[in-house]
Each structure stands twice: as C-alpha cells, then as structure tokens.
Design a protein around this motif. Structure first.
Motif, mmCIF file in Angstrom:
data_model
loop_
_atom_site.group_PDB
_atom_site.id
_atom_site.type_symbol
_atom_site.label_atom_id
_atom_site.label_comp_id
_atom_site.label_asym_id
_atom_site.label_seq_id
_atom_site.Cartn_x
_atom_site.Cartn_y
_atom_site.Cartn_z
ATOM 1 N N THR A 69 37.458 30.720 37.931
ATOM 2 C CA THR A 69 37.443 31.163 39.320
ATOM 3 C C THR A 69 38.619 32.093 39.606
ATOM 4 O OG1 THR A 69 36.408 29.086 39.959
ATOM 5 C CG2 THR A 69 37.393 30.383 41.716
ATOM 6 N N VAL A 70 39.789 31.742 39.108
ATOM 7 C CA VAL A 70 40.970 32.581 39.329
ATOM 8 C C VAL A 70 40.813 33.920 38.610
ATOM 9 C CG1 VAL A 70 43.455 32.769 38.936
ATOM 10 C CG2 VAL A 70 42.493 30.648 39.810
ATOM 11 N N LYS A 71 40.194 33.932 37.438
ATOM 12 C CA LYS A 71 39.934 35.199 36.735
ATOM 13 C C LYS A 71 39.093 36.131 37.606
ATOM 14 C CE LYS A 71 39.993 33.578 31.966
ATOM 15 N NZ LYS A 71 39.166 33.335 30.777
ATOM 16 N N GLN A 72 38.071 35.573 38.247
ATOM 17 C CA GLN A 72 37.214 36.379 39.127
ATOM 18 C C GLN A 72 37.993 36.889 40.327
ATOM 19 O OE1 GLN A 72 33.932 33.837 40.091
ATOM 20 N NE2 GLN A 72 33.050 33.947 38.036
ATOM 21 N N LEU A 73 38.874 36.060 40.888
ATOM 22 C CA LEU A 73 39.682 36.482 42.031
ATOM 23 C C LEU A 73 40.686 37.558 41.626
ATOM 24 C CD1 LEU A 73 40.386 33.080 43.807
ATOM 25 C CD2 LEU A 73 38.845 34.900 44.538
ATOM 26 N N LEU A 74 41.208 37.481 40.414
ATOM 27 C CA LEU A 74 42.147 38.498 39.940
ATOM 28 C C LEU A 74 41.460 39.852 39.831
ATOM 29 C CD1 LEU A 74 44.085 36.566 37.154
ATOM 30 C CD2 LEU A 74 44.945 37.282 39.385
ATOM 31 N N GLN A 75 40.191 39.860 39.454
ATOM 32 C CA GLN A 75 39.451 41.116 39.359
ATOM 33 C C GLN A 75 39.158 41.697 40.737
ATOM 34 O OE1 GLN A 75 36.047 40.029 37.049
ATOM 35 N NE2 GLN A 75 37.195 39.896 35.141
#
Length: 88
Positions: A69-75
């Motif tokens: 989820t955090v990876k998606q938010l970083l993008q």
C-alpha cells in the motif's frame, strides 16, 4: 530487526486517517514506531498524501521495506517533500 514503512490508522469510527510510519515489523499496526514520515487522508477529494521523500529515501537505503500500500502511495504521492511532517 526488520523495519517496515507502513500505515498506522487514526481517526474515529468510519473516518479513517493514516500516518505513514517507519516501524519494527513485530510492532502492532498502531503501536510503537520509529519515525513518522508522512500522512494519508483517503476521505479528502482527491485523497491527500503528504510525504517526506528525503526521510523515506534514507530509510529505504538503510533497508526498510515499504508495504504494498505504501509503495502505491509513494508512486501517487506529492512531488515535493512535505515540510510540515514532524518526527515523534
């Protein structure tokens, strides 16, 4: 010690607000954390993501693993580091 960059849930019932935190993988979701590196408000239109990109990059270099989820938010996150994010 395995370190994760993950979401910690705050807010009232059915009104979620999340802090993006660096925490030990063994700590509970809303438990002890090492550093707060951002926030995520899914109720805003569009959802508000505030990130401290410099600190996140430092933690990833040190071996911290962001959750999916955090990876998606970083993008999707803000292009500039958030100046108002404080560490606790």
């Amino acid at each position: 010690m395995s370190v994760k960059i993950r979401l910690a849930r705050f807010g009232a019932n059915k009104k979620p607000f999340y802090r993006i935190v660096v925490a030990d993988a063994a700590s509970p979701r809303n438990g002890r954390f090492i550093e707060r590196v951002g926030t995520y408000d899914p109720r805003a239109d569009p959802p508000a993501v505030m990130l401290n990109h410099g600190r996140i990059a430092d933690w990833i270099k040190k071996g911290a693993q962001p959750t999916q989820t955090v990876k998606q938010l970083l993008q999707k996150g803000s292009p500039q580091p958030a100046a108002d994010v404080k560490t606790e």
